[in-house]
Design a protein around this motif. Sequence first.
Motif, PDB file in Angstrom:
ATOM      1  N   ASN A  29      43.187  50.232  37.163  1.00  0.00           N
ATOM      2  CA  ASN A  29      41.775  50.808  37.364  1.00  0.00           C
ATOM      3  C   ASN A  29      41.425  51.407  38.658  1.00  0.00           C
ATOM      4  N   ASN A  30      42.217  51.119  39.689  1.00  0.00           N
ATOM      5  CA  ASN A  30      42.075  51.664  41.028  1.00  0.00           C
ATOM      6  C   ASN A  30      43.133  52.482  41.609  1.00  0.00           C
ATOM      7  N   PRO A  31      43.408  53.663  41.236  1.00  0.00           N
ATOM      8  CA  PRO A  31      44.487  54.484  41.710  1.00  0.00           C
ATOM      9  C   PRO A  31      43.659  55.085  43.210  1.00  0.00           C
ATOM     10  N   MET A 317      34.634  45.346  44.370  1.00  0.00           N
ATOM     11  CA  MET A 317      34.887  45.298  45.632  1.00  0.00           C
ATOM     12  C   MET A 317      34.919  46.824  46.477  1.00  0.00           C
ATOM     13  N   GLN A 318      35.377  47.842  45.551  1.00  0.00           N
ATOM     14  CA  GLN A 318      35.078  49.062  46.226  1.00  0.00           C
ATOM     15  C   GLN A 318      33.647  49.361  46.897  1.00  0.00           C
ATOM     16  N   GLY A 319      32.866  48.973  45.847  1.00  0.00           N
ATOM     17  CA  GLY A 319      31.337  49.266  46.127  1.00  0.00           C
ATOM     18  C   GLY A 319      30.840  48.306  47.394  1.00  0.00           C
ATOM     19  N   LEU A 320      31.569  46.946  47.476  1.00  0.00           N
ATOM     20  CA  LEU A 320      31.270  46.208  48.603  1.00  0.00           C
ATOM     21  C   LEU A 320      31.636  46.820  49.710  1.00  0.00           C
ATOM     22  N   ILE A 321      32.919  47.305  50.017  1.00  0.00           N
ATOM     23  CA  ILE A 321      33.528  48.039  51.016  1.00  0.00           C
ATOM     24  C   ILE A 321      32.604  49.161  51.412  1.00  0.00           C
ATOM     25  N   ASP A 322      32.217  50.076  50.496  1.00  0.00           N
ATOM     26  CA  ASP A 322      31.491  51.219  50.769  1.00  0.00           C
ATOM     27  C   ASP A 322      30.043  51.111  51.303  1.00  0.00           C
ATOM     28  N   ILE A 356      46.977  47.914  47.487  1.00  0.00           N
ATOM     29  CA  ILE A 356      46.523  47.476  48.476  1.00  0.00           C
ATOM     30  C   ILE A 356      44.968  47.021  47.813  1.00  0.00           C
ATOM     31  N   TYR A 357      44.475  47.583  47.063  1.00  0.00           N
ATOM     32  CA  TYR A 357      43.331  47.074  46.426  1.00  0.00           C
ATOM     33  C   TYR A 357      43.570  45.759  45.815  1.00  0.00           C
ATOM     34  N   VAL A 358      44.641  45.651  45.050  1.00  0.00           N
ATOM     35  CA  VAL A 358      45.064  44.339  44.528  1.00  0.00           C
ATOM     36  C   VAL A 358      45.175  43.198  45.420  1.00  0.00           C
ATOM     37  N   ALA A 359      45.747  43.419  46.431  1.00  0.00           N
ATOM     38  CA  ALA A 359      45.781  42.496  47.812  1.00  0.00           C
ATOM     39  C   ALA A 359      44.469  42.182  48.090  1.00  0.00           C
ATOM     40  N   ILE A 360      43.518  43.134  48.515  1.00  0.00           N
ATOM     41  CA  ILE A 360      42.118  42.802  48.770  1.00  0.00           C
ATOM     42  C   ILE A 360      41.521  42.086  47.855  1.00  0.00           C
ATOM     43  N   CYS A 361      41.502  42.275  46.777  1.00  0.00           N
ATOM     44  CA  CYS A 361      40.689  41.260  45.631  1.00  0.00           C
ATOM     45  C   CYS A 361      41.391  40.084  45.763  1.00  0.00           C
ATOM     46  N   TRP A 362      42.791  39.817  46.033  1.00  0.00           N
ATOM     47  CA  TRP A 362      43.720  38.688  45.689  1.00  0.00           C
ATOM     48  C   TRP A 362      43.188  37.524  47.157  1.00  0.00           C
ATOM     49  N   LEU A 363      42.680  38.199  48.033  1.00  0.00           N
ATOM     50  CA  LEU A 363      42.570  37.380  49.262  1.00  0.00           C
ATOM     51  C   LEU A 363      41.262  36.304  48.871  1.00  0.00           C
TER      52      LEU A 363
END
Length: 377
Positions: A29-31, A317-322, A356-363
Motif C-alpha cells: 500500500n505504500n510504494p 504514518m505518512q500523514g503524520l510525517i508530512d 522503509i515505510y514498513v520499518a518506520i511503522c514497525w518501530l
Amino acid sequence: MAELQTQNSRLLSLDVFRGITMAAMTLVNNPGDWGHIYAPLEHAAWNGCTPTDLIFPFFVFIVGVSTVFSMENKAADPVNHGKMIWGAARRALWLVLISWGIQLFYHHDPLWWNITHLRFPGVLQRIALVFFICSILYIKCSQKTRDVVLAGSLVGYYMIMTFIPVPDGNPANLNPDTNIGAWLDRTLLTTDHLWKQAVTWDPEGLLGTLPALGTGLFGIRVGSWLKRADKDSAAKVTWLFVYGVTAVVIGLGWDLFFPINKALWTSSFVLYTGGLATIALALCYWLIDVQGHKKGLWFFVVFGVNAILAYVLSGIMQGLIDLIPIADVGNTKWLYKNLIAPHFTPYNASLIRAIIYVAICWLPLYYLYKKKIYIKV
C-alpha cells in the motif's frame, strides 16, 4: 535477539501469520511511485489473483480463526452469550469508526463536506461486518449449521451474480460498473459514498459481504480443527493440508465459469484464497508450534499482536510525517525524490521506499511489544 512474547491464550503461529499479512499489506500500500510497481505487488486488473490479492482475504480468514481462539471457552456457557454478542457489536462499530477516522485524517476540506462524501464501505468495514456475523454464528450455532451457511453464501452469491438481471435493465453480468452489486451500492449508498477511484462501484461493496462471510466461516472451521483436543498435531496438519488443497482445486474449477476476482469477492475467490490461507497457516503451525522453529519470527510477531494499531499506523504514518513543515511538496515525497529515487532504478526505488515505510511503522509497535502492551478494540 528479542525474546518472543505472546499472551498465553494466543497461538504463536497465528500471530506470525497475522504479522506477515500485516507487513505485506503495509508494503504493497505504500510504494514510492505508483507508476513503478513490480507485478506481484499489484492487484489483478480484474479477473485473476496476484500475491497482493491474497492479503485481504487472509485477514478475513484470520478473523475467523481468531474468533475460535478468543471465544471458545466463554461460548460454552449460554449465560455469556448476550455479553459476548454485545462485545462483538461494539468491536465491529469501533472498526468502522477507525476506518472513517483514517479517511477524515487526510482531508482538509470542511468537516461537513468530508462527511457528505465519506466512503462508507472499506476494508475495516467489511472485516467488521464479517466478524460480527461470524461471532453470532459461532456463539449460537453448531459447526454443521455454519457449514450450511458457508455453502449457502457461496452458492447463493453465484446465483445472484450470474442469474438475476440487474434492475437497471442490464442482464446479469460480472463487469465492474454494471453488475448487480455495483447497482445495489449506487442505489443504497449513492456515488458520493463509494470508492473515489471508481465512483460507480466499490470493491468492498455491500453484496460482496455475503461471500466474504464465507471466508470468515472458512477460518472458523480451520480454527475449530486446530483447537480439537482429541487429535494430535500430525493429524491436524494433515487434515488442514487436505482441506486447503481441496478448496484450491474446487476454486480453480469454479473459476472456469465464475472467475476468481477479488473486487467481486467471487465464490471461486473464497475457496481459492481460503485454501491457500489454510495451507499457509498449517505450515506455520507445523514449523512454529509443533517443531519449535521460532528464530527470527519476532519481527512479524510485533505486527501480529498489535494488528489494529499496525493497520492504523500504516494508514496515517505518512500523514503524520508530512505534518512537520519541512518540505513544500510533503516530507515523504521530498525524501523519496531526493534520497532514494536518484540512486536506484525506478522499480527498485519504489520498493525500497515501501520497505522503509514498513520499518518506520514497525518501530512504535516494537516499543509496545517490549512493554507487553497490546491494543484492542
